[in-house]
Design an enzyme around this catalytic site. Sequence first.
Site, PDB file in Angstrom:
ATOM      1  N   LYS A  14       0.835  -1.195   0.000  1.00  0.00           N
ATOM      2  CA  LYS A  14       0.000   0.000   0.000  1.00  0.00           C
ATOM      3  C   LYS A  14       0.881   1.261   0.000  1.00  0.00           C
ATOM      4  O   LYS A  14       2.101   1.181   0.229  1.00  0.00           O
ATOM      5  CB  LYS A  14      -0.905  -0.031   1.232  1.00  0.00           C
ATOM      6  CG  LYS A  14      -1.924  -1.185   1.219  1.00  0.00           C
ATOM      7  CD  LYS A  14      -2.746  -1.178   2.508  1.00  0.00           C
ATOM      8  CE  LYS A  14      -3.879  -2.176   2.473  1.00  0.00           C
ATOM      9  NZ  LYS A  14      -4.666  -2.161   3.745  1.00  0.00           N
ATOM     10  N   TYR A  54     -12.314  -3.628  -3.339  1.00  0.00           N
ATOM     11  CA  TYR A  54     -12.842  -3.963  -2.012  1.00  0.00           C
ATOM     12  C   TYR A  54     -14.286  -4.461  -2.042  1.00  0.00           C
ATOM     13  O   TYR A  54     -14.762  -5.013  -1.053  1.00  0.00           O
ATOM     14  CB  TYR A  54     -12.678  -2.783  -1.051  1.00  0.00           C
ATOM     15  CG  TYR A  54     -11.258  -2.718  -0.503  1.00  0.00           C
ATOM     16  CD1 TYR A  54     -10.796  -3.673   0.412  1.00  0.00           C
ATOM     17  CD2 TYR A  54     -10.358  -1.745  -0.918  1.00  0.00           C
ATOM     18  CE1 TYR A  54      -9.498  -3.646   0.893  1.00  0.00           C
ATOM     19  CE2 TYR A  54      -9.052  -1.710  -0.441  1.00  0.00           C
ATOM     20  CZ  TYR A  54      -8.632  -2.672   0.469  1.00  0.00           C
ATOM     21  OH  TYR A  54      -7.341  -2.653   0.939  1.00  0.00           O
ATOM     22  N   ASN A 156      -1.626   0.016   7.326  1.00  0.00           N
ATOM     23  CA  ASN A 156      -1.079  -1.296   7.715  1.00  0.00           C
ATOM     24  C   ASN A 156      -0.226  -1.929   6.612  1.00  0.00           C
ATOM     25  O   ASN A 156      -0.066  -3.143   6.555  1.00  0.00           O
ATOM     26  CB  ASN A 156      -2.202  -2.226   8.194  1.00  0.00           C
ATOM     27  CG  ASN A 156      -3.302  -2.392   7.168  1.00  0.00           C
ATOM     28  OD1 ASN A 156      -3.137  -1.991   6.011  1.00  0.00           O
ATOM     29  ND2 ASN A 156      -4.403  -2.998   7.564  1.00  0.00           N
ATOM     30  N   HIS A 159      -1.933  -5.245   1.651  1.00  0.00           N
ATOM     31  CA  HIS A 159      -3.195  -5.974   1.504  1.00  0.00           C
ATOM     32  C   HIS A 159      -2.839  -7.406   1.132  1.00  0.00           C
ATOM     33  O   HIS A 159      -1.903  -7.635   0.367  1.00  0.00           O
ATOM     34  CB  HIS A 159      -4.047  -5.375   0.377  1.00  0.00           C
ATOM     35  CG  HIS A 159      -5.134  -6.304  -0.080  1.00  0.00           C
ATOM     36  ND1 HIS A 159      -6.346  -6.392   0.575  1.00  0.00           N
ATOM     37  CD2 HIS A 159      -5.164  -7.227  -1.078  1.00  0.00           C
ATOM     38  CE1 HIS A 159      -7.083  -7.332  -0.026  1.00  0.00           C
ATOM     39  NE2 HIS A 159      -6.399  -7.841  -1.028  1.00  0.00           N
ATOM     40  N   GLU A 170      -9.468 -11.204  -7.117  1.00  0.00           N
ATOM     41  CA  GLU A 170      -8.565 -10.050  -7.054  1.00  0.00           C
ATOM     42  C   GLU A 170      -7.452 -10.163  -8.100  1.00  0.00           C
ATOM     43  O   GLU A 170      -7.083  -9.175  -8.734  1.00  0.00           O
ATOM     44  CB  GLU A 170      -7.963  -9.933  -5.655  1.00  0.00           C
ATOM     45  CG  GLU A 170      -9.007  -9.534  -4.613  1.00  0.00           C
ATOM     46  CD  GLU A 170      -8.475  -9.438  -3.195  1.00  0.00           C
ATOM     47  OE1 GLU A 170      -9.231  -9.001  -2.322  1.00  0.00           O
ATOM     48  OE2 GLU A 170      -7.302  -9.815  -2.949  1.00  0.00           O
TER      49      GLU A 170
HETATM   50  P1  ADP Z   1      -7.657  -6.817   5.844  1.00  0.00           P
HETATM   51  O1  ADP Z   1      -6.839  -5.861   5.009  1.00  0.00           O
HETATM   52  O2  ADP Z   1      -6.902  -7.234   7.084  1.00  0.00           O
HETATM   53  O3  ADP Z   1      -8.207  -7.980   5.064  1.00  0.00           O
HETATM   54  P2  ADP Z   1     -10.302  -5.593   5.722  1.00  0.00           P
HETATM   55  O4  ADP Z   1     -10.501  -6.303   4.431  1.00  0.00           O
HETATM   56  O5  ADP Z   1     -11.372  -5.747   6.762  1.00  0.00           O
HETATM   57  O6  ADP Z   1      -8.909  -5.973   6.408  1.00  0.00           O
HETATM   58  O7  ADP Z   1     -10.128  -4.017   5.475  1.00  0.00           O
HETATM   59  C1  ADP Z   1      -9.393  -3.539   4.386  1.00  0.00           C
HETATM   60  C2  ADP Z   1      -8.489  -2.397   4.817  1.00  0.00           C
HETATM   61  O8  ADP Z   1      -9.273  -1.280   5.201  1.00  0.00           O
HETATM   62  C3  ADP Z   1      -7.615  -2.656   6.029  1.00  0.00           C
HETATM   63  O9  ADP Z   1      -6.412  -3.325   5.713  1.00  0.00           O
HETATM   64  C4  ADP Z   1      -7.355  -1.268   6.548  1.00  0.00           C
HETATM   65  O10 ADP Z   1      -6.318  -0.593   5.838  1.00  0.00           O
HETATM   66  C5  ADP Z   1      -8.655  -0.561   6.254  1.00  0.00           C
HETATM   67  N1  ADP Z   1      -9.619  -0.582   7.366  1.00  0.00           N
HETATM   68  C6  ADP Z   1     -10.373  -1.642   7.729  1.00  0.00           C
HETATM   69  N2  ADP Z   1     -11.210  -1.322   8.746  1.00  0.00           N
HETATM   70  C7  ADP Z   1     -10.962  -0.016   9.019  1.00  0.00           C
HETATM   71  C8  ADP Z   1     -11.494   0.928   9.959  1.00  0.00           C
HETATM   72  N3  ADP Z   1     -12.467   0.579  10.808  1.00  0.00           N
HETATM   73  N4  ADP Z   1     -11.000   2.180   9.973  1.00  0.00           N
HETATM   74  C9  ADP Z   1     -10.054   2.557   9.109  1.00  0.00           C
HETATM   75  N5  ADP Z   1      -9.516   1.729   8.188  1.00  0.00           N
HETATM   76  C10 ADP Z   1      -9.950   0.461   8.145  1.00  0.00           C
HETATM   77 MG    MG Z   2      -9.625  -7.962   3.484  1.00  0.00          MG
END
Ligand code: ADP
Ligand code: MG
Length: 201
Positions: A14, A54, A156, A159, A170
Amino acid sequence: MDESKIEKTLVLIKPDGIQRSLIGEIVQRYERIGLKLIGLKMLVPTSDFVEKHYTLDPEWRMKNGEKTIQAYKEKGENPPTEDPMEMSGMTLEKLKKYMSSSPVIAMVWKGANAVKIVRKITGGTEPLTSDVGTIRGDYVLDSYQISDASDRSIRNLVHASGSVKEAEDEINLWFKPEELMKYKLVQEHILYDVNLDGILE
Ligand code: ADP
Ligand code: MG
């Protein structure tokens, strides 16, 4: 060798991963476990493309909203809303901004149980609670609370696809079939072969 366990998965570095100069560290984590890199590109995704990514999984909105609300409650904190769809709607808007703000790197990694192995190395969504030893646990310190206070996405670094089905969809979105390389790595003998004939002289 049970070929059905050989999977492909999508990883994105990212914008914050690029800006933190962590490309090499991140690639190394997936490479050193024995996965094979079969696709790689750098691009700036549009915000529409990010939304498409997403929402490939129609369940994602509900799952993401529930997960976030749960994370707040586990810490004894109040989530900004009790409605999972409202929660993830806010998250999606922030993600569109975040993910289209700089180049990202898209990669496809292949190997035994690639989807689960990559998620394990990547770590949980919130860096504050991601396990030590994972990319999200070792290289970044963000939390739901901090990112919410600034009305931005959780930073973070990476992805990683969440399931085999998500990975397939994806990869199809990010790569054309001809952009995925078909080749052998010599290390696949020691990772997967039945016996090790031909090593001793
Ligand atoms: P992951 O990336 O661990 O699979 P998700 O698919 O639930 O997590 O969410 C996608 C991305 O959206 C996360 O990696 C994070 O960067 C962001 N994100 C998820 N939930 C939140 C939130 N409540 N507030 C801000 N950013 C979020
Ligand atoms: Mg995810």
